[in-house]
Write a protein that holds these residues in place. Structure first.
Motif, short mmCIF file in Angstrom:
data_model
loop_
_atom_site.label_atom_id
_atom_site.label_comp_id
_atom_site.label_asym_id
_atom_site.label_seq_id
_atom_site.Cartn_x
_atom_site.Cartn_y
_atom_site.Cartn_z
N ARG A 133 0.83 -1.20 0.00
CA ARG A 133 0.00 0.00 0.00
C ARG A 133 0.87 1.26 0.00
N ILE A 134 1.93 1.25 0.82
CA ILE A 134 2.80 2.42 0.91
C ILE A 134 3.56 2.61 -0.41
N ALA A 135 4.07 1.50 -0.96
CA ALA A 135 4.80 1.60 -2.23
C ALA A 135 3.91 2.14 -3.34
N GLN A 136 2.64 1.67 -3.36
CA GLN A 136 1.72 2.15 -4.40
C GLN A 136 1.48 3.65 -4.27
N MET A 137 1.41 4.10 -3.04
CA MET A 137 1.17 5.53 -2.83
C MET A 137 2.39 6.35 -3.28
N TYR A 138 3.58 5.90 -2.91
CA TYR A 138 4.81 6.56 -3.39
C TYR A 138 4.80 6.63 -4.92
N THR A 139 4.51 5.49 -5.54
CA THR A 139 4.59 5.41 -7.00
C THR A 139 3.58 6.36 -7.65
N ARG A 140 2.35 6.37 -7.10
CA ARG A 140 1.32 7.26 -7.64
C ARG A 140 1.76 8.72 -7.57
N MET A 141 2.42 9.08 -6.48
CA MET A 141 2.79 10.48 -6.29
C MET A 141 4.10 10.88 -6.97
N LEU A 142 4.88 9.89 -7.38
CA LEU A 142 6.23 10.22 -7.87
C LEU A 142 6.52 9.85 -9.31
N ARG A 143 5.66 9.02 -9.91
CA ARG A 143 6.08 8.43 -11.19
C ARG A 143 6.24 9.44 -12.33
N ASP A 144 5.65 10.63 -12.20
CA ASP A 144 5.83 11.62 -13.28
C ASP A 144 7.10 12.46 -13.11
N VAL A 145 7.78 12.34 -11.96
CA VAL A 145 8.98 13.18 -11.77
C VAL A 145 10.28 12.40 -11.58
N VAL A 146 10.19 11.12 -11.18
CA VAL A 146 11.41 10.29 -11.02
C VAL A 146 11.12 8.90 -11.61
N ILE A 147 12.16 8.07 -11.70
CA ILE A 147 11.95 6.69 -12.13
C ILE A 147 11.58 5.88 -10.90
N THR A 148 10.35 5.38 -10.87
CA THR A 148 9.86 4.60 -9.72
C THR A 148 10.10 3.11 -9.98
N PRO A 149 10.05 2.26 -8.93
CA PRO A 149 10.34 0.83 -9.12
C PRO A 149 9.37 0.17 -10.10
N LYS A 150 9.92 -0.66 -10.98
CA LYS A 150 9.08 -1.39 -11.94
C LYS A 150 8.96 -2.83 -11.48
N VAL A 151 7.74 -3.29 -11.34
CA VAL A 151 7.49 -4.66 -10.92
C VAL A 151 6.88 -5.40 -12.12
N PRO A 152 7.62 -6.34 -12.72
CA PRO A 152 7.11 -7.03 -13.91
C PRO A 152 5.81 -7.79 -13.61
N GLN A 153 5.04 -7.98 -14.67
CA GLN A 153 3.79 -8.75 -14.61
C GLN A 153 4.04 -10.09 -13.91
N GLY A 154 3.16 -10.48 -13.00
CA GLY A 154 3.29 -11.77 -12.34
C GLY A 154 4.24 -11.77 -11.15
N CYS A 155 4.81 -10.59 -10.83
CA CYS A 155 5.76 -10.51 -9.70
C CYS A 155 5.22 -9.58 -8.61
N GLU A 156 5.70 -9.81 -7.40
CA GLU A 156 5.42 -8.89 -6.29
C GLU A 156 6.71 -8.63 -5.54
N SER A 157 6.97 -7.36 -5.27
CA SER A 157 8.12 -7.01 -4.45
C SER A 157 7.68 -6.94 -3.00
N VAL A 158 8.59 -7.27 -2.07
CA VAL A 158 8.27 -7.11 -0.65
C VAL A 158 8.81 -5.74 -0.17
N TYR A 159 9.38 -4.99 -1.13
CA TYR A 159 9.89 -3.64 -0.87
C TYR A 159 10.78 -3.59 0.37
N ALA A 160 11.83 -4.40 0.36
CA ALA A 160 12.87 -4.27 1.38
C ALA A 160 13.40 -2.84 1.35
N GLN A 161 13.42 -2.27 0.14
CA GLN A 161 13.70 -0.85 -0.04
C GLN A 161 12.73 -0.33 -1.09
N TYR A 162 12.34 0.95 -0.94
CA TYR A 162 11.63 1.62 -2.03
C TYR A 162 12.65 2.56 -2.66
#
Ligand SMILES: *Cc1c(COP(=O)(O)O)cnc(C)c1O
Length: 376
Positions: free
Chosen positions: A261-290
């Motif tokens: 949930r936190i990663a999704q919020m970061y990505t929503r707010m940041l993806r137009d100004v920085v390169i945000t983490p890309k998670v390929p189809q069929g994968c889930e990150s546990v976001y040890a780091q964002y």
């Protein structure tokens, strides 16, 4: 504000942990008590594999894996250049030669095409025997195991998953810790699943390999403690750490949901100004780091400074790729050999990430990043 707020997590599990640790202390079985074996069953089930062997830390878990696979002098062990030092260190410690492979610019994980190039080069010019590859689930995202395993199969390499950051991640329906001949996890406090000291584990579906790894964990024991059939390590897990991990595992799934949930919020707010983490189809990150990437080194340094001025901690994982580390100089690596790893080291930045960040805090951090980038 904390980068990883372990104290807040502690408040959530405090009662359970304190009771369970006290019980472990009172049991008198301080090392490898029953709690360790019940934990191994639970962790194996979580990862979806047959065997889990708990041990002293993630680095020893990797060493146990390489020792059990018989890797040593004259062998090439392929590792991504963009990782934590231990991934490559364990290969060198076994007397093998770490060979550095570049990463994919989208996922920061090992690039299977470059793996193939580095295998060919190590065999032809280096006179080494290609024996193993250690893909790392960097920042919590499992590596591309379909691609890596295809290359490994072609060249007869063992795959050893470095799941130190990826325990809790998913790749096409399989969990981190379930890939390769065996996998190594770390329970260092700041990892997604952490204890209150050092801890680690190896995972495998292979009965014989599991048996060997159990032996290596305790001085290469055979039928008993004073029958030693191979050279091993002292790499056991304390009962108290197993007690802590039982309590942390109880809330782990719930924490993973919060991380997403936190990663999704970061990505929503940041993806137009920085390169945000890309998670390929069929994968889930546990976001040890964002981890975000900025357009160049100066922008990264500027953003870091601006965040610091607002009391927001941020860190660079990792500022120097492995092929440029002085500890590995004797292997003759040069700048330019892993250009994507070099670019990543210059431009990445990890933001505060833990399951207890509030929506307000997440928004505050994202706003601060936005402002810093836009006026850079
Ligand atoms: C943390 C980490 C390790 C080592 O784990 P320890 O428990 O600290 O020994 C190995 N590889 C990676 C990628 C890590 O992040």
């Amino acid at each position: 504000m904390e980068f990883i707020d372990l104290k807040q997590q502690y408040r959530r599990v405090q009662d359970q942990v304190e009771q369970r640790v006290l019980r472990a202390m009172r049991s008198g079985q301080y090392i490898m008590g029953d709690e360790v074996f019940t934990l191994e069953r639970r962790l194996a089930d979580f990862a979806g594999v047959k065997h889990c062997i708990c041990c002293s830390n993630g680095t020893d878990a990797l060493s146990i894996a390489l020792m059990a696979l018989g890797i040593g002098e004259g062998d090439a062990v392929f590792v991504p250049s963009f990782t934590f030092f231990a991934t490559a260190e364990v290969a060198a410690l076994r007397g093998a030669t770490p060979v550095f492979v570049d990463i994919d610019p989208d996922t920061y994980n090992i690039d299977a095409a470059d793996l193939r190039r580095k295998i060919d080069r190590a065999t032809q010019a280096g006179g080494l025997t290609p024996r193993a590859v250690i893909p790392v689930d960097l920042f919590g995202l499992p590596a591309d195991y379909d691609a890596v395993e295809a290359v490994a199969q072609e060249y007869g390499l063992f795959v050893v998953e470095d799941a130190a950051q990826g325990f809790g991640g998913v790749y096409h329906g399989k969990r981190g810790g379930s890939f390769g001949a065996c996998a190594a996890a770390s329970f260092f406090p700041a990892k997604p699943l952490g204890c209150y000291g050092d801890g680690g584990a190896v995972f495998t579906d292979d009965d014989a390999l599991a048996e060997t790894m159990r032996s290596i964990r305790v001085h290469g024991k055979g039928s008993g403690k004073y029958d030693n059939v191979r050279i091993g390590l002292n790499a056991r897990l304390d009962t108290v750490q197993a007690a802590v991990l039982h309590c942390k595992l109880d809330i782990f799934e719930d924490e993973i949901v919060s991380r997403h949930r936190i990663a999704q919020m970061y990505t929503r707010m940041l993806r137009d100004v920085v390169i945000t983490p890309k998670v390929p189809q069929g994968c889930e990150s546990v976001y040890a780091q964002y981890t975000i990437r900025l357009k160049d080194h100066q922008t990264r340094e500027h953003v870091m400074r601006e965040l610091k001025a607002r009391g927001i901690p941020s860190f660079v994982y990792y500022p120097k790729p492995m092929h440029l580390q002085s500890a590995f100089r004797s292997y003759g690596c040069q700048a330019g050999e892993c250009p994507v790893s070099e670019l990543a080291s210059d431009t990445v930045l990890s933001l505060p990430m833990h399951p207890y960040l509030t929506e307000e805090e997440t928004a505050f951090i994202a706003q601060a990043v936005r402002r810093a980038v836009l006026d850079a």
